[in-house]
Design a protein around this motif. Structure first.
Motif, PDB file in Angstrom:
ATOM      1  N   UNK A 231     -85.758 -26.151  33.151  1.00  0.00           N
ATOM      2  CA  UNK A 231     -85.456 -26.301  31.732  1.00  0.00           C
ATOM      3  C   UNK A 231     -86.744 -26.594  30.981  1.00  0.00           C
ATOM      4  N   UNK A 232     -86.841 -26.034  29.795  1.00  0.00           N
ATOM      5  CA  UNK A 232     -87.940 -26.304  28.879  1.00  0.00           C
ATOM      6  C   UNK A 232     -87.339 -26.941  27.643  1.00  0.00           C
ATOM      7  N   UNK A 233     -87.601 -28.218  27.479  1.00  0.00           N
ATOM      8  CA  UNK A 233     -87.011 -28.972  26.371  1.00  0.00           C
ATOM      9  C   UNK A 233     -85.490 -28.813  26.359  1.00  0.00           C
ATOM     10  N   UNK A 248     -96.840 -30.460  36.526  1.00  0.00           N
ATOM     11  CA  UNK A 248     -96.124 -31.724  36.355  1.00  0.00           C
ATOM     12  C   UNK A 248     -95.355 -31.674  35.044  1.00  0.00           C
ATOM     13  N   UNK A 249     -94.049 -31.911  35.109  1.00  0.00           N
ATOM     14  CA  UNK A 249     -93.207 -31.793  33.921  1.00  0.00           C
ATOM     15  C   UNK A 249     -93.613 -32.783  32.834  1.00  0.00           C
ATOM     16  N   UNK A 253     -94.768 -32.047  28.962  1.00  0.00           N
ATOM     17  CA  UNK A 253     -94.169 -32.719  27.807  1.00  0.00           C
ATOM     18  C   UNK A 253     -95.248 -33.336  26.918  1.00  0.00           C
ATOM     19  N   UNK A 254     -96.269 -33.942  27.548  1.00  0.00           N
ATOM     20  CA  UNK A 254     -97.350 -34.561  26.777  1.00  0.00           C
ATOM     21  C   UNK A 254     -98.141 -33.516  26.009  1.00  0.00           C
ATOM     22  N   UNK A 281     -90.620 -21.772  23.372  1.00  0.00           N
ATOM     23  CA  UNK A 281     -89.213 -22.142  23.260  1.00  0.00           C
ATOM     24  C   UNK A 281     -89.037 -23.468  22.525  1.00  0.00           C
ATOM     25  N   UNK A 282     -89.952 -24.389  22.747  1.00  0.00           N
ATOM     26  CA  UNK A 282     -89.883 -25.653  22.004  1.00  0.00           C
ATOM     27  C   UNK A 282     -90.075 -25.404  20.505  1.00  0.00           C
TER      28      UNK A 282
END
Length: 409
Positions: A231-233, A248-249, A253-254, A281-282
């Protein structure tokens, strides 16, 4: 080899201690500033024989493979020294390019969080050596644990070795990329032996292990029990075999938090080197996005993902080799913001076009501070202001560091 006494003055960009002795400067793996060492050297490379005076920043490495495995070269440094070193790598890269930059503190990375790992295997007489390369060497260090990979990857190390032993070619090194997904482990094997019918059947039988979502060999899917999904966001994405994914997820995110915060409020943005859509996508939740990528399977995965989600802003896709054919300044006129996340070589050609453009804001994500600083110099020379640079740790206990740089006109 020459025996010599060295005093270590600093850490180099690759984490080696740098010292001077009777025979000049030397680079010493696993040494720390302030240490006095007895070494054996050959040219400008040296190995520690004895630590006469250890650094106060030296710590006991937690991994039993430290010193042999080349994956983690800074486990012996204190947390304070380690974080300062990684930030200084970014500071020095920008200093060399003559670019003034506000460098933030390092965003940390937790242990046991790497969801994507690349292993190697070779045949040594009747044995199979499986693990990671030793530091600055083609030799492979065998491992039976790993403190940076996720528990689901670590618990299957014996299985990966068994699979490597089955698929390995007699004359070349095998590479195995393992990604933990929501569906199970996705395994992609490259430089394997030719798949005969018997070998294919044996591989299929082995890959029916319930922990394995998919096995691909040389780009061909051999077994797919379940489509590997991440999953992306919160948005589901099906990964192509061997697809690039931020290791690293939390690091991804950072990066997204810093980069997308800078581009927030802009109606139209371009995501260059977009991959499977970690940023596109975000951004598509609130902005129209034009996503550009050369890898066709990655672009297809992004296309499938955005079609499966209602309520996203328009996402247009373009397959393009940005290294050979960057998006021109003329083409960039339709975008208020640009994000780019290139390979280690950076985005030099693209930055020359950006420097001539009127794009209001740019976010640059990079796994190589040296090429990021070079690209930043191009943008600054073109009239952009460098607002900040944020170092992000993704490869724990290694000398590698990611960074996000923000620019505006």
């Amino acid at each position: 080899m020459v025996s010599e006494r060295l005093v270590i003055d600093a850490l180099g960009a690759k984490g080696d201690g740098i010292g001077r002795g009777a025979n000049g400067m030397a680079f010493v793996p696993f040494a720390l500033p302030g240490e006095i060492l007895r070494v054996e050297r050959e040219g400008n490379r040296a190995e520690i024989v004895d630590i006469e005076v250890p650094s106060t920043e030296r710590r006991e490495p937690p991994c039993p493979h430290f010193g042999a495995c080349g994956g983690c070269d800074l486990q012996h440094a204190s947390e304070e020294l380690y974080r300062a070193f990684k930030r200084d790598v970014v500071v020095e890269a920008f200093r060399r390019e003559g670019v003034e930059a506000e460098i933030g503190e390092l965003v940390p990375c937790p242990p046991a969080s790497r969801r994507r790992a690349v292993f190697s295997a070779v045949r040594a007489d009747t044995r199979i050596l499986f693990g990671f390369h030793e530091a600055a060497s083609n030799r492979i260090s065998e491992i039976d644990t790993c403190l940076v990979a996720t528990p689901q990857i670590v618990k299957r190390l014996a299985f990966f070795k068994k699979l490597a032993a089955l698929l390995i070619d007699r004359k070349r090194e095998l590479r195995m990329t393992v990604t933990e997904t929501l569906s199970g482990l996705d395994i992609s094997v490259d430089d394997a032996a030719k798949l005969t019918p018997a070998l294919r059947q044996a591989a299929v039988k082995l890959a029916l292990d319930p922990a394995i979502a998919r096995l691909s060999v040389s780009g061909e899917t051999i077994v797919e029990a379940r489509p590997p999904q991440i999953t992306i966001d919160g948005l589901p994405v099906l990964l192509p075999p061997g697809a690039f994914l931020q290791a690293v997820a939390s690091a991804e995110d950072a990066m997204a938090r810093v980069a997308l915060g800078h581009l927030a409020g802009l109606k139209t943005v371009a995501d260059l080197f977009c991959g499977v859509g970690a940023f596109a996508l975000r951004m598509a939740r609130t902005q129209a996005v034009h996503a550009v990528e050369f890898d066709a399977p990655a672009l297809a995965a992004l296309d499938q993902a955005r079609r499966g989600v209602a309520g996203l802003k328009p996402v247009t896709l373009e397959r393009r080799d940005l290294m050979r054919r960057p998006v021109t300044a003329k083409e960039l006129e339709k975008f208020a913001g640009v994000l780019f996340d290139p390979p280690r070589a950076g985005a030099e050609a693209q930055c020359h076009e950006l420097a001539k453009s009127k794009v209001r804001r740019i976010a640059a994500v990079s796994c190589n501070p040296t090429t990021l600083a070079r690209d930043a110099a191009i943008l600054v020379a073109g009239g952009y202001r460098l607002i900040s640079v944020t170092p992000i740790d993704q490869f724990l206990w290694s000398h590698h560091v990611e960074a996000v740089a923000l620019f505006e006109r």
